[in-house]
Write a protein that holds these residues in place. Structure first.
Motif, PDB file in Angstrom:
ATOM      1  N   SER A   1       0.474  10.769 -14.832  1.00 44.29           N
ATOM      2  CA  SER A   1       2.005  11.022 -14.553  1.00 44.29           C
ATOM      3  C   SER A   1       2.043  11.015 -13.090  1.00 44.29           C
ATOM      4  O   SER A   1       3.068  10.437 -12.453  1.00 44.29           O
ATOM      5  N   MET A   2       1.229  11.620 -12.273  1.00 44.35           N
ATOM      6  CA  MET A   2       1.245  11.757 -10.696  1.00 44.35           C
ATOM      7  C   MET A   2       1.106  10.184 -10.328  1.00 44.35           C
ATOM      8  O   MET A   2       1.850  10.126  -9.219  1.00 44.35           O
ATOM      9  N   ARG A   3       0.534   9.513 -10.931  1.00 43.58           N
ATOM     10  CA  ARG A   3       0.246   8.082 -10.301  1.00 43.58           C
ATOM     11  C   ARG A   3       1.508   7.015 -10.452  1.00 43.58           C
ATOM     12  O   ARG A   3       1.859   6.428  -9.959  1.00 43.58           O
ATOM     13  N   ILE A   4       1.948   7.488 -11.879  1.00 42.23           N
ATOM     14  CA  ILE A   4       3.161   6.911 -12.067  1.00 42.23           C
ATOM     15  C   ILE A   4       4.264   7.318 -11.162  1.00 42.23           C
ATOM     16  O   ILE A   4       5.339   6.522 -10.598  1.00 42.23           O
ATOM     17  N   GLN A   5       4.507   8.508 -10.793  1.00 43.65           N
ATOM     18  CA  GLN A   5       5.407   9.222  -9.944  1.00 43.65           C
ATOM     19  C   GLN A   5       5.204   8.590  -8.515  1.00 43.65           C
ATOM     20  O   GLN A   5       6.304   8.522  -8.053  1.00 43.65           O
TER      21      GLN A   5
ATOM     22  N   ASN B   1       0.798  -1.213   0.088  1.00 39.71           N
ATOM     23  CA  ASN B   1       0.026  -0.029   0.022  1.00 39.71           C
ATOM     24  C   ASN B   1       0.852   1.139   0.106  1.00 39.71           C
ATOM     25  O   ASN B   1       2.072   1.501   0.634  1.00 39.71           O
ATOM     26  N   TYR B   2       0.579   2.130  -0.872  1.00 38.08           N
ATOM     27  CA  TYR B   2       1.128   3.522  -0.935  1.00 38.08           C
ATOM     28  C   TYR B   2       0.207   4.691  -1.192  1.00 38.08           C
ATOM     29  O   TYR B   2      -0.988   4.155  -1.450  1.00 38.08           O
ATOM     30  N   THR B   3       0.655   5.738  -1.198  1.00 37.62           N
ATOM     31  CA  THR B   3      -0.357   6.955  -1.919  1.00 37.62           C
ATOM     32  C   THR B   3       0.216   7.937  -2.823  1.00 37.62           C
ATOM     33  O   THR B   3       1.508   7.981  -2.817  1.00 37.62           O
ATOM     34  N   ASP B   4      -0.521   8.615  -3.439  1.00 46.07           N
ATOM     35  CA  ASP B   4       0.020   9.357  -4.476  1.00 46.07           C
ATOM     36  C   ASP B   4      -0.046  10.829  -3.763  1.00 46.07           C
ATOM     37  O   ASP B   4      -0.133  10.866  -2.453  1.00 46.07           O
ATOM     38  N   ALA B   5       0.349  11.999  -4.581  1.00 46.25           N
ATOM     39  CA  ALA B   5       0.795  13.358  -4.020  1.00 46.25           C
ATOM     40  C   ALA B   5      -0.654  13.793  -3.217  1.00 46.25           C
ATOM     41  O   ALA B   5      -0.420  14.672  -2.738  1.00 46.25           O
ATOM     42  N   GLU B   6      -1.718  13.344  -4.017  1.00 48.94           N
ATOM     43  CA  GLU B   6      -3.100  13.889  -3.327  1.00 48.94           C
ATOM     44  C   GLU B   6      -3.420  12.847  -2.158  1.00 48.94           C
ATOM     45  O   GLU B   6      -4.567  13.289  -1.720  1.00 48.94           O
ATOM     46  N   GLY B   7      -2.751  11.989  -1.806  1.00 47.30           N
ATOM     47  CA  GLY B   7      -3.170  11.061  -0.745  1.00 47.30           C
ATOM     48  C   GLY B   7      -4.062   9.998  -0.979  1.00 47.30           C
ATOM     49  O   GLY B   7      -4.516   9.184  -0.256  1.00 47.30           O
TER      50      GLY B   7
ATOM     51  N   ASP C   1       8.393   6.872  -6.814  1.00 49.41           N
ATOM     52  CA  ASP C   1       8.886   7.191  -5.592  1.00 49.41           C
ATOM     53  C   ASP C   1       8.919   6.358  -4.348  1.00 49.41           C
ATOM     54  O   ASP C   1      10.000   6.202  -3.761  1.00 49.41           O
ATOM     55  N   TYR C   2       7.837   5.303  -4.375  1.00 54.08           N
ATOM     56  CA  TYR C   2       7.755   4.309  -3.476  1.00 54.08           C
ATOM     57  C   TYR C   2       8.925   3.168  -3.908  1.00 54.08           C
ATOM     58  O   TYR C   2       9.664   2.743  -2.837  1.00 54.08           O
ATOM     59  N   VAL C   3       9.119   2.986  -5.021  1.00 53.35           N
ATOM     60  CA  VAL C   3       9.874   1.953  -5.403  1.00 53.35           C
ATOM     61  C   VAL C   3      11.512   2.437  -4.940  1.00 53.35           C
ATOM     62  O   VAL C   3      12.390   1.710  -4.538  1.00 53.35           O
ATOM     63  N   MET C   4      11.578   3.729  -5.211  1.00 52.19           N
ATOM     64  CA  MET C   4      13.098   4.347  -5.138  1.00 52.19           C
ATOM     65  C   MET C   4      13.299   4.445  -3.716  1.00 52.19           C
ATOM     66  O   MET C   4      14.590   4.409  -3.166  1.00 52.19           O
ATOM     67  N   GLY C   5      12.415   4.372  -2.931  1.00 51.17           N
ATOM     68  CA  GLY C   5      12.663   4.517  -1.356  1.00 51.17           C
ATOM     69  C   GLY C   5      12.895   3.163  -0.744  1.00 51.17           C
ATOM     70  O   GLY C   5      12.800   3.042   0.378  1.00 51.17           O
TER      71      GLY C   5
END
Length: 234
Positions: free
Chosen positions: A148-152, A50-56, A156-160
């Motif tokens: 693109s926001m959903r892809i980002q 589970n993760y979230t995008d920039a808008e939560g 971000d999740y994977v890079m972390g």
């Protein structure tokens, strides 16, 4: 950086491209399959993330790790290149989860299936008329910023992840997911050059530093070689 938590298209071509693009010791040492893999009975070995995008917005992806790694001591292992898989119109289902497993278990990458729709989304079933399915996907195909926001968010999740080499993260997509790759290049690709490194003296902001360096984009779709309708727009 967070620790990992548990919460027949073109595999040969893709694996070859990824190995050539990354050119890391981990990637170049991987064996490239000599026959197509990933039929209907191809195994699945993933864990939900589970993760979230920039808008939560809550998203749920699926992670597959090489069998040489296990989640309890992954932080002590050498980092690996990762491949993020963008799903087709049916969502992040069996097909993409099989691809993540193939990339991890046969090729040694960290495989991650991104969730573009959102955890609570209710896409039409695969056997629904395309008019219904197309109307649902248009909220992303007609909105490159949202797509693109959903892809980002997945990037971000994977890079972390502790097991991921954040300098070597690739994205691939099937059908709808391929459109997402194009949208991502169009909306964020211009910020790639000189961004992926660790140079603390550059004047790029922290958000742009997270963008992966795009080396190449390859698109394959039946509409290119058959009479099927092709993508609409530019």
């Amino acid at each position: 950086r967070q620790h990992i938590n548990n919460t027949m298209k073109y595999p040969l071509t893709i694996s070859t491209i990824l190995s050539a693009v990354f050119q890391t010791p981990q990637a170049t040492a991987l064996s490239i399959p000599t026959a197509a893999a990933g039929g209907p009975d191809s195994p699945i070995n993933v864990t939900a993330q589970n993760y979230t995008d920039a808008e939560g917005t809550l998203l749920q992806g699926f992670l597959s790790l090489p069998p040489t790694l296990d989640e309890d001591d992954a932080a002590t292992k050498a980092v690996l290149p990762a491949v993020i898989i963008l799903h087709d119109a049916s969502g992040p289902d069996t097909y993409e989860q099989q691809r993540a497993t193939i990339l991890a278990h046969k090729n040694g990458y960290v495989g991650f299936v991104a969730d573009i729709y959102g955890f609570y989304a209710e896409p039409p079933p695969p056997d629904a008329p395309w008019a219904e399915r197309g109307a649902f996907t248009q909220q992303f195909t007609n909105n490159a910023t949202l797509f693109s926001m959903r892809i980002q968010a997945a990037i971000d999740y994977v890079m972390g992840m502790d097991v991921v080499d954040e300098k070597h993260v690739g994205i691939i997509g099937y059908c709808l997911g391929g459109t997402g790759v194009v949208h991502y290049l169009n909306t964020r690709g211009e910020a790639q050059h000189g961004v992926a490194g660790d140079d603390e003296d550059n004047d790029f902001d922290e958000t742009k530093k997270k963008l992966p360096l795009i080396a190449a984009a390859v698109g394959v779709h039946p509409s290119l070689t058959t009479g099927l309708p092709g993508p609409v727009g530019n």
